[in-house]
Design a protein around this motif. Structure first.
Motif, PDB file in Angstrom:
ATOM      1  N   ASN A  79       0.833  -1.206   0.000  1.00 33.69           N
ATOM      2  CA  ASN A  79       0.000   0.000   0.000  1.00 33.69           C
ATOM      3  C   ASN A  79       0.867   1.255   0.000  1.00 33.69           C
ATOM      4  N   LEU A  80       2.015   1.178   0.684  1.00 27.51           N
ATOM      5  CA  LEU A  80       2.920   2.315   0.715  1.00 27.51           C
ATOM      6  C   LEU A  80       3.481   2.609  -0.668  1.00 27.51           C
ATOM      7  N   GLU A  81       3.839   1.545  -1.391  1.00 27.01           N
ATOM      8  CA  GLU A  81       4.364   1.730  -2.746  1.00 27.01           C
ATOM      9  C   GLU A  81       3.300   2.312  -3.681  1.00 27.01           C
ATOM     10  N   LYS A  82       2.075   1.829  -3.554  1.00 27.12           N
ATOM     11  CA  LYS A  82       0.985   2.369  -4.376  1.00 27.12           C
ATOM     12  C   LYS A  82       0.757   3.847  -4.065  1.00 27.12           C
ATOM     13  N   SER A  83       0.814   4.177  -2.782  1.00 25.20           N
ATOM     14  CA  SER A  83       0.637   5.566  -2.370  1.00 25.20           C
ATOM     15  C   SER A  83       1.747   6.447  -2.917  1.00 25.20           C
ATOM     16  N   TYR A  84       2.961   5.900  -2.945  1.00 25.43           N
ATOM     17  CA  TYR A  84       4.117   6.625  -3.495  1.00 25.43           C
ATOM     18  C   TYR A  84       3.943   6.857  -5.001  1.00 25.43           C
ATOM     19  N   LEU A  85       3.514   5.817  -5.713  1.00 27.42           N
ATOM     20  CA  LEU A  85       3.319   5.938  -7.154  1.00 27.42           C
ATOM     21  C   LEU A  85       2.207   6.933  -7.485  1.00 27.42           C
ATOM     22  N   LYS A  86       1.155   6.934  -6.670  1.00 30.95           N
ATOM     23  CA  LYS A  86       0.063   7.893  -6.886  1.00 30.95           C
ATOM     24  C   LYS A  86       0.579   9.324  -6.723  1.00 30.95           C
ATOM     25  N   ALA A  87       1.457   9.533  -5.752  1.00 30.62           N
ATOM     26  CA  ALA A  87       2.031  10.864  -5.544  1.00 30.62           C
ATOM     27  C   ALA A  87       2.888  11.278  -6.741  1.00 30.62           C
ATOM     28  N   LEU A  88       3.642  10.337  -7.306  1.00 29.54           N
ATOM     29  CA  LEU A  88       4.488  10.658  -8.465  1.00 29.54           C
ATOM     30  C   LEU A  88       3.656  11.111  -9.661  1.00 29.54           C
ATOM     31  N   LEU A  89       2.461  10.560  -9.800  1.00 30.14           N
ATOM     32  CA  LEU A  89       1.616  10.906 -10.943  1.00 30.14           C
ATOM     33  C   LEU A  89       1.157  12.357 -10.899  1.00 30.14           C
ATOM     34  N   SER A  90       1.243  12.985  -9.729  1.00 30.13           N
ATOM     35  CA  SER A  90       0.848  14.394  -9.628  1.00 30.13           C
ATOM     36  C   SER A  90       1.993  15.334  -9.983  1.00 30.13           C
ATOM     37  N   ASP A  91       3.189  14.789 -10.214  1.00 29.31           N
ATOM     38  CA  ASP A  91       4.341  15.596 -10.586  1.00 29.31           C
ATOM     39  C   ASP A  91       4.232  15.955 -12.067  1.00 29.31           C
ATOM     40  N   SER A  92       4.329  17.225 -12.384  1.00 28.04           N
ATOM     41  CA  SER A  92       4.170  17.667 -13.775  1.00 28.04           C
ATOM     42  C   SER A  92       5.220  17.073 -14.704  1.00 28.04           C
ATOM     43  N   ARG A  93       6.372  16.658 -14.154  1.00 24.58           N
ATOM     44  CA  ARG A  93       7.440  16.097 -14.994  1.00 24.58           C
ATOM     45  C   ARG A  93       7.137  14.686 -15.478  1.00 24.58           C
ATOM     46  N   ILE A  94       6.207  13.983 -14.791  1.00 28.45           N
ATOM     47  CA  ILE A  94       5.932  12.592 -15.160  1.00 28.45           C
ATOM     48  C   ILE A  94       5.346  12.499 -16.554  1.00 28.45           C
ATOM     49  N   GLY A  95       4.639  13.572 -16.983  1.00 31.58           N
ATOM     50  CA  GLY A  95       4.048  13.581 -18.313  1.00 31.58           C
ATOM     51  C   GLY A  95       5.063  13.635 -19.442  1.00 31.58           C
ATOM     52  N   LEU A  96       6.317  13.929 -19.102  1.00 30.36           N
ATOM     53  CA  LEU A  96       7.364  13.936 -20.129  1.00 30.36           C
ATOM     54  C   LEU A  96       7.749  12.519 -20.538  1.00 30.36           C
ATOM     55  N   PHE A  97       7.544  11.562 -19.638  1.00 27.37           N
ATOM     56  CA  PHE A  97       7.994  10.191 -19.871  1.00 27.37           C
ATOM     57  C   PHE A  97       6.852   9.232 -20.190  1.00 27.37           C
ATOM     58  N   LEU A  98       5.624   9.667 -19.957  1.00 22.68           N
ATOM     59  CA  LEU A  98       4.468   8.816 -20.200  1.00 22.68           C
ATOM     60  C   LEU A  98       3.525   9.486 -21.186  1.00 22.68           C
ATOM     61  N   ALA A  99       2.957   8.698 -22.070  1.00 20.12           N
ATOM     62  CA  ALA A  99       1.965   9.220 -23.006  1.00 20.12           C
ATOM     63  C   ALA A  99       0.667   9.500 -22.246  1.00 20.12           C
ATOM     64  N   PRO A 100      -0.190  10.390 -22.759  1.00 20.58           N
ATOM     65  CA  PRO A 100      -1.445  10.714 -22.061  1.00 20.58           C
ATOM     66  C   PRO A 100      -2.285   9.486 -21.733  1.00 20.58           C
ATOM     67  N   GLU A 101      -2.344   8.519 -22.667  1.00 19.09           N
ATOM     68  CA  GLU A 101      -3.149   7.313 -22.408  1.00 19.09           C
ATOM     69  C   GLU A 101      -2.534   6.454 -21.298  1.00 19.09           C
ATOM     70  N   GLN A 102      -1.197   6.449 -21.194  1.00 18.23           N
ATOM     71  CA  GLN A 102      -0.552   5.719 -20.101  1.00 18.23           C
ATOM     72  C   GLN A 102      -0.864   6.364 -18.752  1.00 18.23           C
ATOM     73  N   LEU A 103      -0.804   7.695 -18.719  1.00 20.10           N
ATOM     74  CA  LEU A 103      -1.144   8.402 -17.492  1.00 20.10           C
ATOM     75  C   LEU A 103      -2.584   8.125 -17.076  1.00 20.10           C
ATOM     76  N   GLU A 104      -3.473   8.117 -18.053  1.00 18.90           N
ATOM     77  CA  GLU A 104      -4.888   7.863 -17.761  1.00 18.90           C
ATOM     78  C   GLU A 104      -5.092   6.456 -17.207  1.00 18.90           C
ATOM     79  N   THR A 105      -4.389   5.485 -17.783  1.00 21.05           N
ATOM     80  CA  THR A 105      -4.497   4.104 -17.309  1.00 21.05           C
ATOM     81  C   THR A 105      -3.991   3.965 -15.875  1.00 21.05           C
ATOM     82  N   LEU A 106      -2.847   4.558 -15.581  1.00 20.72           N
ATOM     83  CA  LEU A 106      -2.281   4.483 -14.238  1.00 20.72           C
ATOM     84  C   LEU A 106      -3.168   5.193 -13.214  1.00 20.72           C
ATOM     85  N   GLN A 107      -3.706   6.337 -13.603  1.00 17.48           N
ATOM     86  CA  GLN A 107      -4.608   7.054 -12.704  1.00 17.48           C
ATOM     87  C   GLN A 107      -5.829   6.203 -12.382  1.00 17.48           C
TER      88      GLN A 107
END
Length: 319
Positions: A79-107
């Motif tokens: 659960n801690l790792e999932k919480s960490y990954l969810k926090a990373l998705l809010s970082d504006s830089r993450i969109g540089l490495f992931l396509a919009p559809e990948q971000l949507e899937t992870l969200q």
């Protein structure tokens, strides 16, 4: 071991691979794997804990170490790792490495997870204002093209606004993307053909790139990027002495993690760290050294000491 400072670092990955080995291994084998997968200073952190038994993860039979874990070794996300990954998705830089559809899937996959932190909870007191425009679509598009070209060793046609105001138009091979914490900017290490059959490294700020066009041509020859970078370093590295009080060694390794370095132990509480750098890194490295604190002493080089003293005098004159 601390819960969070290293749980997502290479130390855990190194140990995971060692513990996945069903055969007994020697300390020499362990050292070789740590050196191959970790940092220069990883041996200083991991080996003493294994030899002393502080990390009680191996059965010892003479000079051999056998993992205590059963097989197969499965490591589901906590659960801690999932919480960490969810926090990373809010970082504006993450969109540089992931396509919009990948971000949507992870969200969607993490929709019911509470983020470990939120971006508005952080205040960066030692970072320059005016970082890169990570939400800008042109910036994102240029970044993704460079990232793909780097993986394919593909030439790109770059239209660039140089710092001196000139507009530059050249063909490059993206070699490495770097992030500057102090400036909150990404930089591109790019290979440029000098016309004499040799490749030269140039440093480009991503935000100054007007446009990038991928080309059909790829780099056919084998270029040792690390050797090319190392050849640009000053002959004499920055020499630091670190007194390991208040966890200074670990803080220093994190603080200077983006530099090539060699760390050795002098005595029980004192370490020497050699940092290799070139002119492009000099100003940022100087600022980072000055911001570290009293547990760090600069012993050399003469060039770096001269720059450090000049900057300290300049700061003292405006107080």
């Amino acid at each position: 071991m601390e819960l969070f400072s290293e749980i997502y670092s290479c130390y855990y990955q190194v140990m995971r691979h060692l513990l996945s080995n069903q055969n007994a291994v020697s300390m020499q084998d362990i050292r070789a794997q740590i050196s191959a997968e970790g940092f220069e200073e990883s041996l200083l952190s991991i080996i003493p804990k294994l030899e002393s038994g502080a990390w009680n993860l191996f059965d010892r039979d003479g000079g051999l170490y056998l993992s205590k874990l059963s097989f197969p070794l499965i490591t589901p996300l906590s659960n801690l790792e999932k919480s960490y990954l969810k926090a990373l998705l809010s970082d504006s830089r993450i969109g540089l490495f992931l396509a919009p559809e990948q971000l949507e899937t992870l969200q969607g996959m993490l929709s019911d997870v509470t983020p470990l932190w939120r971006q508005e909870q952080f205040y960066y007191y030692d970072r320059f204002a005016g970082g890169d425009p990570y939400a800008d679509e042109t910036y994102r598009s240029n970044f993704r093209i460079l990232l793909q070209a780097q993986k394919k060793r593909q030439y790109v046609d770059i239209d660039y606004n140089a710092p001196n105001g000139n507009r530059v138009h050249h063909h490059y091979v993206p070699a490495r993307l770097e992030y500057s914490v102090k400036n909150d900017k990404f930089r591109l290490l790019a290979l440029k053909n000098t016309g004499s059959g040799r490749m030269r490294l140039e440093l480009l700020n991503i935000a100054r790139i007007r446009s990038v066009q991928p080309m059909e041509k790829t780099l056919s020859s084998s270029i040792d990027l690390n050797a090319l970078i190392q050849s640009s370093y000053y002959k004499e590295p920055l020499k630091l002495q670190i007194v390991n009080k208040r966890n200074a060694l670990e803080r220093a390794m994190l603080h200077f993690a983006n530099y090539e370095k060699n760390t050795s132990r002098i005595d029980e509480d004192t370490y020497e760290c050699l940092i290799y750098y070139n002119q492009n890194m000099e100003t940022e490295l100087l600022i980072e050294v000055m911001s570290f604190g009293p547990m760090l002493t600069v012993l050399g080089s003469d060039r770096f000491l001269t720059l450090l003293k000049a900057r300290l005098r300049r700061q003292a004159s405006i107080l």
